[in-house]
Design a protein around this motif. Sequence first.
Motif, PDB file in Angstrom:
ATOM      1  N   VAL A 242       0.833  -1.200   0.000  1.00 29.06           N
ATOM      2  CA  VAL A 242       0.000   0.000   0.000  1.00 29.06           C
ATOM      3  C   VAL A 242       0.872   1.257   0.000  1.00 29.06           C
ATOM      4  O   VAL A 242       0.624   2.209  -0.758  1.00 29.06           O
ATOM      5  CB  VAL A 242      -0.957  -0.002   1.210  1.00 29.06           C
ATOM      6  N   ALA A 243       1.911   1.257   0.815  1.00 25.62           N
ATOM      7  CA  ALA A 243       2.794   2.424   0.896  1.00 25.62           C
ATOM      8  C   ALA A 243       3.474   2.709  -0.443  1.00 25.62           C
ATOM      9  O   ALA A 243       3.515   3.855  -0.906  1.00 25.62           O
ATOM     10  CB  ALA A 243       3.836   2.213   1.995  1.00 25.62           C
ATOM     11  N   GLU A 244       4.005   1.666  -1.074  1.00 30.80           N
ATOM     12  CA  GLU A 244       4.721   1.879  -2.332  1.00 30.80           C
ATOM     13  C   GLU A 244       3.758   2.084  -3.498  1.00 30.80           C
ATOM     14  O   GLU A 244       4.089   2.795  -4.449  1.00 30.80           O
ATOM     15  CB  GLU A 244       5.665   0.709  -2.598  1.00 30.80           C
ATOM     16  N   ALA A 245       2.575   1.472  -3.440  1.00 25.94           N
ATOM     17  CA  ALA A 245       1.577   1.726  -4.481  1.00 25.94           C
ATOM     18  C   ALA A 245       1.138   3.182  -4.453  1.00 25.94           C
ATOM     19  O   ALA A 245       0.984   3.820  -5.507  1.00 25.94           O
ATOM     20  CB  ALA A 245       0.382   0.800  -4.303  1.00 25.94           C
ATOM     21  N   GLU A 246       0.925   3.696  -3.257  1.00 32.91           N
ATOM     22  CA  GLU A 246       0.548   5.107  -3.127  1.00 32.91           C
ATOM     23  C   GLU A 246       1.625   6.003  -3.756  1.00 32.91           C
ATOM     24  O   GLU A 246       1.313   6.933  -4.515  1.00 32.91           O
ATOM     25  CB  GLU A 246       0.357   5.445  -1.645  1.00 32.91           C
ATOM     26  N   ARG A 247       2.862   5.688  -3.475  1.00 34.23           N
ATOM     27  CA  ARG A 247       3.976   6.459  -4.054  1.00 34.23           C
ATOM     28  C   ARG A 247       4.049   6.254  -5.565  1.00 34.23           C
ATOM     29  O   ARG A 247       4.256   7.205  -6.329  1.00 34.23           O
ATOM     30  CB  ARG A 247       5.272   6.028  -3.380  1.00 34.23           C
ATOM     31  N   TYR A 248       3.873   5.009  -5.998  1.00 35.14           N
ATOM     32  CA  TYR A 248       3.959   4.688  -7.424  1.00 35.14           C
ATOM     33  C   TYR A 248       2.942   5.479  -8.233  1.00 35.14           C
ATOM     34  O   TYR A 248       3.276   6.113  -9.241  1.00 35.14           O
ATOM     35  CB  TYR A 248       3.747   3.189  -7.611  1.00 35.14           C
ATOM     36  N   TYR A 249       1.686   5.460  -7.792  1.00 33.63           N
ATOM     37  CA  TYR A 249       0.653   6.104  -8.590  1.00 33.63           C
ATOM     38  C   TYR A 249       0.802   7.619  -8.612  1.00 33.63           C
ATOM     39  O   TYR A 249       0.428   8.269  -9.595  1.00 33.63           O
ATOM     40  CB  TYR A 249      -0.738   5.685  -8.100  1.00 33.63           C
ATOM     41  N   ARG A 250       1.364   8.189  -7.562  1.00 30.84           N
ATOM     42  CA  ARG A 250       1.596   9.641  -7.602  1.00 30.84           C
ATOM     43  C   ARG A 250       2.745  10.003  -8.527  1.00 30.84           C
ATOM     44  O   ARG A 250       2.796  11.124  -9.037  1.00 30.84           O
ATOM     45  CB  ARG A 250       1.859  10.179  -6.188  1.00 30.84           C
ATOM     46  N   THR A 251       3.684   9.072  -8.762  1.00 27.75           N
ATOM     47  CA  THR A 251       4.790   9.367  -9.678  1.00 27.75           C
ATOM     48  C   THR A 251       4.437   9.074 -11.133  1.00 27.75           C
ATOM     49  O   THR A 251       5.021   9.660 -12.045  1.00 27.75           O
ATOM     50  CB  THR A 251       6.048   8.565  -9.301  1.00 27.75           C
ATOM     51  N   VAL A 252       3.459   8.172 -11.372  1.00 29.11           N
ATOM     52  CA  VAL A 252       3.086   7.826 -12.740  1.00 29.11           C
ATOM     53  C   VAL A 252       2.669   9.057 -13.525  1.00 29.11           C
ATOM     54  O   VAL A 252       3.038   9.229 -14.701  1.00 29.11           O
ATOM     55  CB  VAL A 252       1.952   6.771 -12.753  1.00 29.11           C
ATOM     56  N   VAL A 253       1.894   9.945 -12.918  1.00 32.67           N
ATOM     57  CA  VAL A 253       1.355  11.088 -13.652  1.00 32.67           C
ATOM     58  C   VAL A 253       2.443  12.076 -14.049  1.00 32.67           C
ATOM     59  O   VAL A 253       2.231  12.897 -14.941  1.00 32.67           O
ATOM     60  CB  VAL A 253       0.258  11.812 -12.832  1.00 32.67           C
ATOM     61  N   ARG A 254       3.609  11.993 -13.411  1.00 37.21           N
ATOM     62  CA  ARG A 254       4.705  12.903 -13.759  1.00 37.21           C
ATOM     63  C   ARG A 254       5.502  12.404 -14.945  1.00 37.21           C
ATOM     64  O   ARG A 254       6.330  13.140 -15.494  1.00 37.21           O
ATOM     65  CB  ARG A 254       5.616  13.109 -12.549  1.00 37.21           C
ATOM     66  N   GLY A 255       5.275  11.160 -15.358  1.00 36.91           N
ATOM     67  CA  GLY A 255       6.013  10.609 -16.487  1.00 36.91           C
ATOM     68  C   GLY A 255       7.461  10.328 -16.130  1.00 36.91           C
ATOM     69  O   GLY A 255       7.885  10.390 -14.968  1.00 36.91           O
ATOM     70  N   GLY A 256       8.258  10.007 -17.134  1.00 37.92           N
ATOM     71  CA  GLY A 256       9.662   9.696 -16.901  1.00 37.92           C
ATOM     72  C   GLY A 256       9.841   8.329 -16.273  1.00 37.92           C
ATOM     73  O   GLY A 256       8.934   7.496 -16.248  1.00 37.92           O
ATOM     74  N   GLY A 257      11.038   8.110 -15.728  1.00 42.49           N
ATOM     75  CA  GLY A 257      11.374   6.795 -15.209  1.00 42.49           C
ATOM     76  C   GLY A 257      11.160   6.621 -13.720  1.00 42.49           C
ATOM     77  O   GLY A 257      11.426   5.538 -13.191  1.00 42.49           O
ATOM     78  N   GLU A 258      10.657   7.661 -13.012  1.00 45.26           N
ATOM     79  CA  GLU A 258      10.570   7.571 -11.553  1.00 45.26           C
ATOM     80  C   GLU A 258       9.624   6.464 -11.100  1.00 45.26           C
ATOM     81  O   GLU A 258       9.927   5.697 -10.180  1.00 45.26           O
ATOM     82  CB  GLU A 258      10.119   8.910 -10.969  1.00 45.26           C
ATOM     83  N   SER A 259       8.454   6.352 -11.731  1.00 51.15           N
ATOM     84  CA  SER A 259       7.506   5.330 -11.302  1.00 51.15           C
ATOM     85  C   SER A 259       8.057   3.935 -11.566  1.00 51.15           C
ATOM     86  O   SER A 259       7.851   3.016 -10.757  1.00 51.15           O
ATOM     87  CB  SER A 259       6.154   5.522 -11.994  1.00 51.15           C
ATOM     88  N   TRP A 260       8.743   3.761 -12.693  1.00 48.66           N
ATOM     89  CA  TRP A 260       9.394   2.467 -12.972  1.00 48.66           C
ATOM     90  C   TRP A 260      10.361   2.122 -11.850  1.00 48.66           C
ATOM     91  O   TRP A 260      10.392   0.994 -11.348  1.00 48.66           O
ATOM     92  CB  TRP A 260      10.117   2.522 -14.313  1.00 48.66           C
ATOM     93  N   ASN A 261      11.162   3.100 -11.435  1.00 50.78           N
ATOM     94  CA  ASN A 261      12.157   2.848 -10.395  1.00 50.78           C
ATOM     95  C   ASN A 261      11.503   2.519  -9.057  1.00 50.78           C
ATOM     96  O   ASN A 261      11.988   1.645  -8.318  1.00 50.78           O
ATOM     97  CB  ASN A 261      13.082   4.054 -10.250  1.00 50.78           C
ATOM     98  N   VAL A 262      10.397   3.205  -8.728  1.00 53.17           N
ATOM     99  CA  VAL A 262       9.662   2.880  -7.499  1.00 53.17           C
ATOM    100  C   VAL A 262       9.225   1.427  -7.533  1.00 53.17           C
ATOM    101  O   VAL A 262       9.379   0.681  -6.555  1.00 53.17           O
ATOM    102  CB  VAL A 262       8.448   3.811  -7.330  1.00 53.17           C
ATOM    103  N   ARG A 263       8.679   1.022  -8.653  1.00 57.03           N
ATOM    104  CA  ARG A 263       8.165  -0.343  -8.783  1.00 57.03           C
ATOM    105  C   ARG A 263       9.272  -1.379  -8.653  1.00 57.03           C
ATOM    106  O   ARG A 263       9.141  -2.367  -7.926  1.00 57.03           O
ATOM    107  CB  ARG A 263       7.464  -0.471 -10.140  1.00 57.03           C
ATOM    108  N   ASP A 264      10.397  -1.185  -9.352  1.00 56.58           N
ATOM    109  CA  ASP A 264      11.454  -2.198  -9.320  1.00 56.58           C
ATOM    110  C   ASP A 264      12.171  -2.222  -7.979  1.00 56.58           C
ATOM    111  O   ASP A 264      12.559  -3.299  -7.503  1.00 56.58           O
ATOM    112  CB  ASP A 264      12.418  -1.990 -10.485  1.00 56.58           C
ATOM    113  N   HIS A 265      12.339  -1.071  -7.328  1.00 52.75           N
ATOM    114  CA  HIS A 265      12.881  -1.082  -5.961  1.00 52.75           C
ATOM    115  C   HIS A 265      11.949  -1.862  -5.034  1.00 52.75           C
ATOM    116  O   HIS A 265      12.420  -2.632  -4.180  1.00 52.75           O
ATOM    117  CB  HIS A 265      13.049   0.349  -5.451  1.00 52.75           C
ATOM    118  N   HIS A 266      10.639  -1.659  -5.185  1.00 50.56           N
ATOM    119  CA  HIS A 266       9.691  -2.388  -4.335  1.00 50.56           C
ATOM    120  C   HIS A 266       9.809  -3.892  -4.553  1.00 50.56           C
ATOM    121  O   HIS A 266       9.767  -4.668  -3.588  1.00 50.56           O
ATOM    122  CB  HIS A 266       8.261  -1.930  -4.627  1.00 50.56           C
ATOM    123  N   MET A 267       9.954  -4.319  -5.802  1.00 50.97           N
ATOM    124  CA  MET A 267      10.061  -5.757  -6.061  1.00 50.97           C
ATOM    125  C   MET A 267      11.301  -6.348  -5.400  1.00 50.97           C
ATOM    126  O   MET A 267      11.243  -7.432  -4.800  1.00 50.97           O
ATOM    127  CB  MET A 267      10.041  -6.029  -7.571  1.00 50.97           C
TER     128      MET A 267
END
Length: 451
Positions: A242-267
């Motif tokens: 839940v914590a990382e999903a919340e962060r992930y979805y807020r970064t998705v709208v900004r575009g770029g690679g940040e949301s990808w990095n959040v996701r792979d760090h979480h994995m």
Amino acid sequence: MPATDGTPATGPTSTTVNDIRDAAHPLHATGDLDPLLAHIGDARHVLIGEASHGTSEFYRWRAELTRRLIAEDGFSFVAVEGDWPDCHRVHLAVTRTGQQPVGPIEALRAYRRWPTWMWANEEVAEFVRWLRRYNDEYAGGAPAGFHGMDVYSLWDSLFAIQDYAREYAPDALEAAQRAYECFEPYREDPHTYAWAGATLPDGCRADVVALLANLRAQDGRDTTPAGALTEQFVAEQNAAVVAEAERYYRTVVRGGGESWNVRDHHMVDTYDRLLRAYGPQAKGVIWAHNTHLGDARFTDMAASGMVNVGQLMRQRHGPDGVVLVGMGTHRGTVTAADRWEAPARTLDVPPARDGSVEAEVHGALGDHGDSLFVFSDPAEQPRDSWLRRVYGHRAIGVVYDPAREHRGNYVPSVLGRRYDAFLYLDRTSALHPLRPADQRTGEKEAYPTGV
């Protein structure tokens, strides 16, 4: 490209053809994996990729290698590019634990999130049936588990936390309810939350952090086993999702690679938590798309500031303890959708683009060239080796348009640095879903990249 020590490919040469032929181990039966098992040796972390989420042969060979790692080398669990709650049902089924154990196929059929065919398919069903039989017959130690590492299950994880708190940790129930109430106005649509987060930068972050802290403060209250895990571990993992999903979805709208990095760090964080839970001698297998598991530093991802699971695993656990295995195909069919949330279809995969890894290997080995390549230490690869050149490497997502294949779908890569081994399967066929994919709004696997 980043500083990969790669040189641009200039087309096939007689030297390249001979090098590919000399390096290829024919791949037809399980015994043909022996060179790879020997290369893995004492490594504790084996990452097995795929060039699509919809190719039968990728799933079958990945399962065959994993079976051998578990049965012959004592690997402890499989962690996949899937949601924690869905995969936990499968884990309970293959380990025969939990209050209401179900069969592994029933657990797979319960996957609801599009694209369901990623995990609810006949190929995975065959593997989880085997895993349950193996666990039933295994005499000592903890059973081998099956776990999800992805970040998408925000609401499902919230519901699971509430259920846990009611039964095991009433002191955490208030924090769980506050977190749920914060997300409730978004009606289980994380993308609505993401866009709202663009104007409300704090969003539900404070409530989520408080929930995670509250659950961790419950340490020692629950010792109920759930496979090799406790129910408290499962609840804390859901809170981390839940914590990382919340962060992930807020970064998705900004575009770029940040949301990808959040996701792979979480994995990778999830994998490391599992490793600690299974004990100091634990060994794990990871299943995910090549774009996650092949070291990003040796692709064009690095130039965009993106990291991935393969890179992070090598950095955290050392290159000698990690083996990265990629896969590729020249042509065939694939299970995919032609648009987001559409039903699964069988689509043609055209012959690989000229100048790609797959075209080079096909040109050297011909129509029946299924092969295993096990790479030597990069320092020992000649500077003019094909393994050090930059080639396009095919990548197919859950949404695929064969007509646009030659304008995309290829990741510039230095193959001998991106992976430690490579399975090449010349002609492949579409994955077999257990049932038609559901069209369902809300969180989606592999959003927004398709991998």
